[in-house]
Design a protein around this motif. Structure first.
Motif, PDB file in Angstrom:
ATOM      1  N   SER A  57       0.827  -1.204   0.000  1.00  0.00           N
ATOM      2  CA  SER A  57       0.000   0.000   0.000  1.00  0.00           C
ATOM      3  C   SER A  57       0.864   1.258   0.000  1.00  0.00           C
ATOM      4  N   GLN A  58       1.928   1.260   0.808  1.00  0.00           N
ATOM      5  CA  GLN A  58       2.816   2.409   0.874  1.00  0.00           C
ATOM      6  C   GLN A  58       3.583   2.598  -0.440  1.00  0.00           C
ATOM      7  N   ASN A  59       4.015   1.496  -1.041  1.00  0.00           N
ATOM      8  CA  ASN A  59       4.740   1.589  -2.311  1.00  0.00           C
ATOM      9  C   ASN A  59       3.863   2.168  -3.413  1.00  0.00           C
ATOM     10  N   LEU A  60       2.606   1.782  -3.444  1.00  0.00           N
ATOM     11  CA  LEU A  60       1.690   2.291  -4.468  1.00  0.00           C
ATOM     12  C   LEU A  60       1.433   3.778  -4.293  1.00  0.00           C
ATOM     13  N   LYS A  61       1.479   4.245  -3.048  1.00  0.00           N
ATOM     14  CA  LYS A  61       1.326   5.682  -2.805  1.00  0.00           C
ATOM     15  C   LYS A  61       2.556   6.455  -3.287  1.00  0.00           C
ATOM     16  N   GLU A  62       3.715   5.809  -3.181  1.00  0.00           N
ATOM     17  CA  GLU A  62       4.957   6.451  -3.616  1.00  0.00           C
ATOM     18  C   GLU A  62       5.007   6.602  -5.138  1.00  0.00           C
ATOM     19  N   LEU A  63       4.423   5.657  -5.858  1.00  0.00           N
ATOM     20  CA  LEU A  63       4.417   5.722  -7.321  1.00  0.00           C
ATOM     21  C   LEU A  63       3.396   6.758  -7.784  1.00  0.00           C
ATOM     22  N   THR A  64       3.767   7.557  -8.758  1.00  0.00           N
ATOM     23  CA  THR A  64       2.955   8.736  -9.108  1.00  0.00           C
ATOM     24  C   THR A  64       2.017   8.517 -10.280  1.00  0.00           C
ATOM     25  N   THR A  65       2.261   7.516 -11.110  1.00  0.00           N
ATOM     26  CA  THR A  65       1.417   7.307 -12.289  1.00  0.00           C
ATOM     27  C   THR A  65       0.738   5.951 -12.239  1.00  0.00           C
ATOM     28  N   GLY A  66      -0.392   5.858 -12.947  1.00  0.00           N
ATOM     29  CA  GLY A  66      -1.117   4.599 -12.995  1.00  0.00           C
ATOM     30  C   GLY A  66      -0.321   3.497 -13.664  1.00  0.00           C
ATOM     31  N   ASP A  67       0.430   3.851 -14.707  1.00  0.00           N
ATOM     32  CA  ASP A  67       1.225   2.841 -15.412  1.00  0.00           C
ATOM     33  C   ASP A  67       2.317   2.265 -14.519  1.00  0.00           C
ATOM     34  N   SER A  68       2.966   3.118 -13.737  1.00  0.00           N
ATOM     35  CA  SER A  68       4.035   2.629 -12.858  1.00  0.00           C
ATOM     36  C   SER A  68       3.463   1.722 -11.768  1.00  0.00           C
ATOM     37  N   ARG A  69       2.285   2.047 -11.293  1.00  0.00           N
ATOM     38  CA  ARG A  69       1.641   1.198 -10.284  1.00  0.00           C
ATOM     39  C   ARG A  69       1.266  -0.155 -10.868  1.00  0.00           C
ATOM     40  N   LEU A  70       0.706  -0.147 -12.075  1.00  0.00           N
ATOM     41  CA  LEU A  70       0.337  -1.410 -12.718  1.00  0.00           C
ATOM     42  C   LEU A  70       1.559  -2.267 -13.004  1.00  0.00           C
ATOM     43  N   HIS A  71       2.633  -1.627 -13.435  1.00  0.00           N
ATOM     44  CA  HIS A  71       3.876  -2.371 -13.709  1.00  0.00           C
ATOM     45  C   HIS A  71       4.396  -3.021 -12.426  1.00  0.00           C
ATOM     46  N   HIS A  72       4.366  -2.276 -11.330  1.00  0.00           N
ATOM     47  CA  HIS A  72       4.824  -2.798 -10.043  1.00  0.00           C
ATOM     48  C   HIS A  72       3.956  -3.978  -9.606  1.00  0.00           C
ATOM     49  N   LEU A  73       2.650  -3.849  -9.777  1.00  0.00           N
ATOM     50  CA  LEU A  73       1.734  -4.914  -9.379  1.00  0.00           C
ATOM     51  C   LEU A  73       1.929  -6.170 -10.227  1.00  0.00           C
ATOM     52  N   GLU A  74       2.166  -5.993 -11.530  1.00  0.00           N
ATOM     53  CA  GLU A  74       2.374  -7.143 -12.403  1.00  0.00           C
ATOM     54  C   GLU A  74       3.626  -7.919 -12.009  1.00  0.00           C
ATOM     55  N   MET A  75       4.674  -7.195 -11.623  1.00  0.00           N
ATOM     56  CA  MET A  75       5.914  -7.854 -11.208  1.00  0.00           C
ATOM     57  C   MET A  75       5.679  -8.704  -9.961  1.00  0.00           C
ATOM     58  N   ILE A  76       4.968  -8.135  -8.998  1.00  0.00           N
ATOM     59  CA  ILE A  76       4.713  -8.865  -7.747  1.00  0.00           C
ATOM     60  C   ILE A  76       3.763 -10.026  -7.995  1.00  0.00           C
ATOM     61  N   LEU A  77       2.787  -9.807  -8.868  1.00  0.00           N
ATOM     62  CA  LEU A  77       1.820 -10.865  -9.167  1.00  0.00           C
ATOM     63  C   LEU A  77       2.518 -12.088  -9.749  1.00  0.00           C
ATOM     64  N   ARG A  78       3.500 -11.868 -10.626  1.00  0.00           N
ATOM     65  CA  ARG A  78       4.227 -12.993 -11.220  1.00  0.00           C
ATOM     66  C   ARG A  78       4.955 -13.819 -10.160  1.00  0.00           C
ATOM     67  N   ILE A  79       5.426 -13.149  -9.108  1.00  0.00           N
ATOM     68  CA  ILE A  79       6.116 -13.857  -8.023  1.00  0.00           C
ATOM     69  C   ILE A  79       5.172 -14.837  -7.343  1.00  0.00           C
ATOM     70  N   PHE A  80       3.961 -14.371  -7.015  1.00  0.00           N
ATOM     71  CA  PHE A  80       3.028 -15.223  -6.279  1.00  0.00           C
ATOM     72  C   PHE A  80       2.398 -16.284  -7.179  1.00  0.00           C
ATOM     73  N   VAL A  81       2.201 -15.969  -8.448  1.00  0.00           N
ATOM     74  CA  VAL A  81       1.701 -16.980  -9.374  1.00  0.00           C
ATOM     75  C   VAL A  81       2.728 -18.096  -9.521  1.00  0.00           C
TER      76      VAL A  81
END
Length: 323
Positions: A57-81
């Protein structure tokens, strides 16, 4: 600045499967990732997941654009998948054996497993699996938030909030004192904040908070008004009355009231016998009398048609004469 210490700690614990059977007097003790108790392992995973969700949650607040947030989420999602694929998505708890042979003399060259070792081992894997799935759900919820425009996103959130709203409304209606209503809303807001934090929502900073603010402010005004005008305070809920006598006596009493025509509607219109009985049944918490006509006919056939009314008259006369 993006942090990943909590993510790495959770990923490390979910990716390990160190299984050791330690020999203690010839009987095995199962250790999974150095844990000998499944509940202790579950507690650690819950703490690691909570830290990860806060970090995300804190990391997503630090990111300023929607694209950067989505990119960050996709990276983490691949880890858990990837963790889910390694663990297996069809893991289920099996029934443990019904019987086990216990030897009186333990062979020192052998280690005998306990009956709980197999289900305990599966519990460890299930805790890992559930934590992985919960993490994936959290990430997908965030991803949905940033993929949609804000109006569409909040429509989904309000749908999730609606069952909570219905429960709060019903429970609030059962609280009598205004100050208790306000405290109830404050406590529930804190509790629901923890629920919605799992979706990355700070309830206090969201539109959901308006529901609580409007309700609490309205109750504050009502509370102040009740202090200035004590007569406006809500009265305690009175207990309903209950008829504990025989039904035949009830029929005799209400029939007499009907025959005397001493009860009418407020507008002056007459009350039917059926309606009069229905109202008094509700008033006295009685089940509806379906065979009213038959009961009245039986009254006519009795030797003492008005035995209950006679008792009422005797009791009243005795009381008045004693005075």
């Amino acid at each position: 600045m993006i942090k990943d210490s909590s993510l790495m700690a959770l990923e490390n614990e979910l990716s390990k499967t160190d299984i050791v059977f330690k020999n203690e007097g010839g009987i095995s003790t199962l250790h999974f990732n150095s844990f000998s108790n499944p509940n202790d392992f579950k507690g650690k995973l819950e703490r690691l997941y909570l830290n990860f969700s806060k970090e995300l949650s804190q990391n997503l607040k630090e990111l300023t654009t929607g694209d950067s947030r989505l990119h960050h989420l996709e990276m983490i999602l691949r880890i858990f998948v990837s963790l889910q694929d390694k663990l297996g998505s069809n893991l289920t708890v099996l029934n443990s054996p019904q019987e086990i042979t216990v030897k009186s003399e333990v062979d020192p060259t052998c280690i005998y497993t306990k009956i709980t070792d197999v289900p305990d081992l599966i519990s460890y894997f299930c805790f890992q699996k559930n934590t992985i799935l919960e993490s994936i759900r959290l990430i997908k919820t965030y991803r949905l938030k940033f993929r949609k425009n804000s109006n569409e996103y909040w429509k989904d959130i309000l749908k999730d909030f609606y069952p909570h709203y219905c429960r709060l409304r019903d429970e609030l209606s059962e609280i009598v004192l205004i100050e208790d209503k306000m405290q109830f809303l404050k406590d529930q807001r804190k509790r629901l904040d923890l629920v919605f934090q799992e979706q990355g929502i700070n309830l206090f900073d969201s539109p959901l908070n308006l529901f609580f603010e409007f309700r609490i402010d309205a109750l504050k005004d009502l509370y102040i008004s009740s202090k200035l005008n004590p007569d406006s305070r809500p009265k305690p809920i009175e207990q309903p009355l209950k008829w504990i006598g025989d039904k035949v006596n009830f029929v005799e009493l209400i029939l007499s009231i009907d025959l005397l025509k001493v009860v009418e509607f407020v507008d002056g219109s007459p009350v039917s016998r059926k309606e009069l009985f229905r109202r008094f049944e509700i008033f006295f918490d009685l089940l509806h009398i379906n065979d009213l006509g038959s009961r009245i006919h039986k009254l006519k056939m009795r030797c003492e048609c008005t035995s209950f009314l006679d008792k009422l008259k005797e009791a009243c006369e005795r009381f008045l004469n004693d005075k």
